[in-house]
Design a protein around this motif. Structure first.
Motif, PDB file in Angstrom:
ATOM      1  N   SER A  21      72.383  64.882  43.701  1.00 58.83           N
ATOM      2  CA  SER A  21      72.368  63.644  42.929  1.00 58.83           C
ATOM      3  C   SER A  21      71.115  63.601  42.075  1.00 58.83           C
ATOM      4  CB  SER A  21      72.374  62.425  43.859  1.00 58.83           C
ATOM      5  OG  SER A  21      73.536  62.395  44.650  1.00 58.83           O
ATOM      6  N   CYS A  22      71.226  62.938  40.948  1.00 52.57           N
ATOM      7  CA  CYS A  22      70.086  62.754  40.047  1.00 52.57           C
ATOM      8  C   CYS A  22      70.103  61.299  39.591  1.00 52.57           C
ATOM      9  CB  CYS A  22      70.193  63.697  38.864  1.00 52.57           C
ATOM     10  SG  CYS A  22      68.964  63.401  37.563  1.00 52.57           S
ATOM     11  N   ALA A  23      69.109  60.554  40.029  1.00 45.89           N
ATOM     12  CA  ALA A  23      69.007  59.148  39.661  1.00 45.89           C
ATOM     13  C   ALA A  23      68.175  59.017  38.396  1.00 45.89           C
ATOM     14  CB  ALA A  23      68.374  58.357  40.796  1.00 45.89           C
ATOM     15  N   ALA A  24      68.694  58.253  37.443  1.00 49.17           N
ATOM     16  CA  ALA A  24      68.018  58.081  36.160  1.00 49.17           C
ATOM     17  C   ALA A  24      67.555  56.642  35.980  1.00 49.17           C
ATOM     18  CB  ALA A  24      68.955  58.447  35.024  1.00 49.17           C
ATOM     19  N   SER A  25      66.378  56.517  35.431  1.00 53.46           N
ATOM     20  CA  SER A  25      65.896  55.193  35.046  1.00 53.46           C
ATOM     21  C   SER A  25      65.805  55.142  33.524  1.00 53.46           C
ATOM     22  CB  SER A  25      64.517  54.934  35.645  1.00 53.46           C
ATOM     23  OG  SER A  25      63.569  55.856  35.138  1.00 53.46           O
ATOM     24  N   ARG A  26      66.187  53.982  32.956  1.00 51.48           N
ATOM     25  CA  ARG A  26      66.068  53.760  31.513  1.00 51.48           C
ATOM     26  C   ARG A  26      66.865  54.772  30.695  1.00 51.48           C
ATOM     27  NH1 ARG A  26      60.557  53.459  33.115  1.00 51.48           N
ATOM     28  NH2 ARG A  26      59.851  51.316  33.371  1.00 51.48           N
ATOM     29  N   TYR A  27      68.079  55.097  31.135  1.00 49.80           N
ATOM     30  CA  TYR A  27      68.913  56.054  30.399  1.00 49.80           C
ATOM     31  C   TYR A  27      69.909  55.285  29.553  1.00 49.80           C
ATOM     32  CZ  TYR A  27      71.838  60.151  29.468  1.00 49.80           C
ATOM     33  OH  TYR A  27      72.541  61.166  28.876  1.00 49.80           O
ATOM     34  N   THR A  28      69.584  55.151  28.269  1.00 49.28           N
ATOM     35  CA  THR A  28      70.426  54.358  27.385  1.00 49.28           C
ATOM     36  C   THR A  28      70.831  55.114  26.124  1.00 49.28           C
ATOM     37  OG1 THR A  28      68.506  53.438  26.284  1.00 49.28           O
ATOM     38  CG2 THR A  28      69.369  52.210  28.178  1.00 49.28           C
ATOM     39  N   ASP A  73      78.203  58.459  37.634  1.00 53.22           N
ATOM     40  CA  ASP A  73      78.761  57.166  37.997  1.00 53.22           C
ATOM     41  C   ASP A  73      79.066  56.363  36.728  1.00 53.22           C
ATOM     42  OD1 ASP A  73      75.832  55.116  38.818  1.00 53.22           O
ATOM     43  OD2 ASP A  73      76.245  56.428  37.121  1.00 53.22           O
ATOM     44  N   ASN A  74      79.784  55.261  36.887  1.00 54.14           N
ATOM     45  CA  ASN A  74      80.237  54.498  35.722  1.00 54.14           C
ATOM     46  C   ASN A  74      79.088  53.894  34.932  1.00 54.14           C
ATOM     47  OD1 ASN A  74      82.930  55.043  36.235  1.00 54.14           O
ATOM     48  ND2 ASN A  74      83.216  53.199  37.473  1.00 54.14           N
ATOM     49  N   ALA A  75      77.996  53.628  35.569  1.00 54.77           N
ATOM     50  CA  ALA A  75      76.874  52.978  34.902  1.00 54.77           C
ATOM     51  C   ALA A  75      75.892  53.966  34.277  1.00 54.77           C
ATOM     52  CB  ALA A  75      76.133  52.093  35.909  1.00 54.77           C
ATOM     53  N   TRP A  76      76.193  55.247  34.395  1.00 53.15           N
ATOM     54  CA  TRP A  76      75.284  56.286  33.888  1.00 53.15           C
ATOM     55  C   TRP A  76      73.908  56.166  34.538  1.00 53.15           C
ATOM     56  CZ3 TRP A  76      76.661  60.413  30.897  1.00 53.15           C
ATOM     57  CH2 TRP A  76      77.913  60.345  30.269  1.00 53.15           C
ATOM     58  N   LYS A  77      73.914  55.825  35.814  1.00 51.65           N
ATOM     59  CA  LYS A  77      72.669  55.751  36.572  1.00 51.65           C
ATOM     60  C   LYS A  77      72.432  56.993  37.425  1.00 51.65           C
ATOM     61  CE  LYS A  77      71.302  51.504  35.518  1.00 51.65           C
ATOM     62  NZ  LYS A  77      70.013  51.249  34.829  1.00 51.65           N
ATOM     63  N   THR A  78      73.526  57.646  37.793  1.00 54.48           N
ATOM     64  CA  THR A  78      73.410  58.799  38.688  1.00 54.48           C
ATOM     65  C   THR A  78      74.304  59.926  38.203  1.00 54.48           C
ATOM     66  OG1 THR A  78      73.053  57.279  40.541  1.00 54.48           O
ATOM     67  CG2 THR A  78      73.509  59.578  41.074  1.00 54.48           C
TER      68      THR A  78
END
Length: 125
Positions: A21-28, A73-78
């Motif tokens: 898994s790769c968790a992203a912050s501020r990925y817009t 994931d759907n939110a482009w967070k992971t």
């Protein structure tokens, strides 16, 4: 500033599976690649797989397609990397990375400008 944090690495026997898994912050950023690379000791960093956010298209290193699956994931967070039928030669440090903005080259590590710290995958025979 975007940050990436990998998890899910570990040790597994040949034939087993792992999911990274790769968790992203501020990925817009819509026009970007988000992908996985790996680097074994004494070898160059090589591409594994990537997703282009603009179209949700996926790309794979030819030798890995069919065993590895990239998803998000759907939110482009992971970002995920499902790895099945693992082999000892898959042993490496696995890195998550983002290319912002995307160029036409998803596979070159030097095109990516945001990197995680890596997670170790060890496959024993």
């Amino acid at each position: 500033q975007m940050q990436l944090v990998e998890s899910g690495g570990g040790s597994v026997q040949a034939g087993g599976s792992l999911r990274l898994s790769c968790a992203a912050s501020r990925y817009t950023y819509a026009r970007s690649f988000w992908g996985w690379f790996r680097q074994a000791p004494g070898k160059e960093r090589e591409e594994v797989a990537a997703i282009y956010r603009g179209t949700d298209s996926t790309y794979y290193a030819g030798s890995l397609k069919g065993r590895f699956t990239i998803s998000r994931d759907n939110a482009w967070k992971t970002l995920y990397l499902q790895m099945d039928s693992l082999k000892p030669e898959d042993t490496a440090m696995y890195y998550c990375a983002a290319q912002i903005p995307a160029t036409g080259d998803w596979a070159s590590p030097n095109r990516y400008n945001v990197w995680g710290q890596g997670t170790q995958v060890t496959v024993s025979s």
